[in-house]
Design a protein around this motif. Sequence first.
Motif, PDB file in Angstrom:
ATOM      1  N   ALA A  34       0.832  -1.207   0.000  1.00 41.98           N
ATOM      2  CA  ALA A  34       0.000   0.000   0.000  1.00 41.98           C
ATOM      3  C   ALA A  34       0.863   1.253   0.000  1.00 41.98           C
ATOM      4  N   ASP A  35       1.984   1.166   0.672  1.00 44.27           N
ATOM      5  CA  ASP A  35       2.916   2.290   0.712  1.00 44.27           C
ATOM      6  C   ASP A  35       3.400   2.625  -0.695  1.00 44.27           C
ATOM      7  N   PHE A  38       0.498   3.955  -2.957  1.00 45.95           N
ATOM      8  CA  PHE A  38       0.163   5.353  -2.675  1.00 45.95           C
ATOM      9  C   PHE A  38       1.254   6.281  -3.192  1.00 45.95           C
ATOM     10  N   ARG A  39       2.489   5.910  -2.935  1.00 45.43           N
ATOM     11  CA  ARG A  39       3.617   6.756  -3.348  1.00 45.43           C
ATOM     12  C   ARG A  39       3.645   6.895  -4.869  1.00 45.43           C
ATOM     13  N   GLN A  41       1.105   6.371  -6.813  1.00 47.50           N
ATOM     14  CA  GLN A  41      -0.262   6.625  -7.310  1.00 47.50           C
ATOM     15  C   GLN A  41      -0.670   5.552  -8.317  1.00 47.50           C
ATOM     16  N   TYR A  78      -7.180   0.672  -2.516  1.00 46.52           N
ATOM     17  CA  TYR A  78      -6.671   1.964  -3.000  1.00 46.52           C
ATOM     18  C   TYR A  78      -7.639   2.596  -4.003  1.00 46.52           C
ATOM     19  N   LYS A  82      -8.394   7.090  -3.188  1.00 49.05           N
ATOM     20  CA  LYS A  82      -7.007   7.332  -3.569  1.00 49.05           C
ATOM     21  C   LYS A  82      -6.389   8.484  -2.788  1.00 49.05           C
ATOM     22  N   SER A  83      -7.182   9.104  -1.893  1.00 50.64           N
ATOM     23  CA  SER A  83      -6.669  10.286  -1.195  1.00 50.64           C
ATOM     24  C   SER A  83      -5.780   9.915  -0.007  1.00 50.64           C
ATOM     25  N   LYS A  84      -5.912   8.690   0.470  1.00 51.71           N
ATOM     26  CA  LYS A  84      -5.118   8.305   1.651  1.00 51.71           C
ATOM     27  C   LYS A  84      -4.424   6.971   1.415  1.00 51.71           C
ATOM     28  N   GLN A  85      -3.368   6.786   2.183  1.00 51.17           N
ATOM     29  CA  GLN A  85      -2.699   5.486   2.133  1.00 51.17           C
ATOM     30  C   GLN A  85      -3.459   4.495   3.008  1.00 51.17           C
ATOM     31  N   CYS A  86      -3.750   3.331   2.462  1.00 58.15           N
ATOM     32  CA  CYS A  86      -4.476   2.328   3.226  1.00 58.15           C
ATOM     33  C   CYS A  86      -3.601   1.699   4.296  1.00 58.15           C
ATOM     34  N   HIS A 367      -8.777   3.292   6.659  1.00 53.83           N
ATOM     35  CA  HIS A 367      -7.878   4.420   6.501  1.00 53.83           C
ATOM     36  C   HIS A 367      -7.504   4.928   7.875  1.00 53.83           C
TER      37      HIS A 367
END
Length: 376
Positions: A34-35, A38-39, A41, A78, A82-86, A367
């Motif tokens: 997830a990191d 998110f990083r 996208q 995700y 998509k606004s936050k990292q899960c 989240h």
Amino acid sequence: MKTTLQIKLIPDDTQRKALEDTMRVFNAACDVIADVAFREQCASKFVLQKLVYAHVRKQFGLSAQLTIRAIAKVVDAYKRDKSKQCVFKPTGAVVYDQRILSFKGLEAASILTLQGRLTVAMHMGDYQRLQFGRGHGQADLVRVDGVFYLLLVIETPTAPPIDPNGFIGVDLGIVQIACDSDGEAFSGETVENTRRRDHALRQSLQACGSRSARRHLQRIRRNEARFRRNQNHVLSKTLVAKAKDTGRGIKLEQLKHIRERTTVRKSDRAKHSGWSFFQLQSFIAYKAKREGVVVQYVDPRNTSRQCAACGHLDKANRKSQSRFQCVSCGHVANADQNAAINIAARANVNSPRVAHDDNNGWFECSHKPRPLGRGN
Ligand SMILES: [Zn+2]
């Protein structure tokens, strides 16, 4: 329509340890993936797999297929936001497919763990046995209150939607769990009475905080949840059957406002009721779909303050919990039925917050700021 079948697993002590370890490692791997998602996208399973697969396999010692499932779980979560990292709970669901999960008849499941494949005994009731054949080997492994379950995805046949001749409005409440626009009420007395009776006991157990007190509390909660679940099943079945028999659809309140609308004394109670309302709506939605009964959702604002006879809107119309008397036209009614008639008459907002989710309310991802809830 996809629904889920909850099947209880009965692992021995060694197997339990293996399932727990697998669950923890799987979710830790999800956090790492997830990191990256998110990083970068990245919401593509294909691209993400290229980025993380080798590294995750090496770091966590997960099998190839469990790694693929972890990537898929992250991408699903995700995509939802998509606004936050899960962030995944250590005891969150492990996602299985037919390559890593198979069944030995109705008696046992062969499940891939970090210790290899294990044959774990299952316990099924009559309903589960009947429905079991509809599964395709896709399932989530979850742990609730220390008990492992497989949530097996099954294909439930649906009826083509029946063109409704009018609607039954349903008002949800606490004293009366539901009241419909025909005036039929489904009382919540029993469960509320039990809650009140148990309240003092719960408080003393909470204050005590010992291991056995915590266990006792957990048992009370489980019993309550089972009771509500059963009650919601009975109620939703009755409502859907009534709608089908009379050729009508069902109109429900959009759930967002329900907690603001309902007078609650204790936040604890609000939490339980909120969950119970959500569950009841989910049950109505999927049973209706199965039977071809149309369900629509309406704006719930002021349904309890507006007069169903003349439309006059006034807080003073609601005389008490159960009594409605219009200050404009004098119309007198049961307050819940009045609200249900308003719901039946309102326009479809056409964006169901509770379309039946395939996962029966089991969420994959939490989240960060949200306190972690029950189960998964
Ligand atoms: Zn009126």
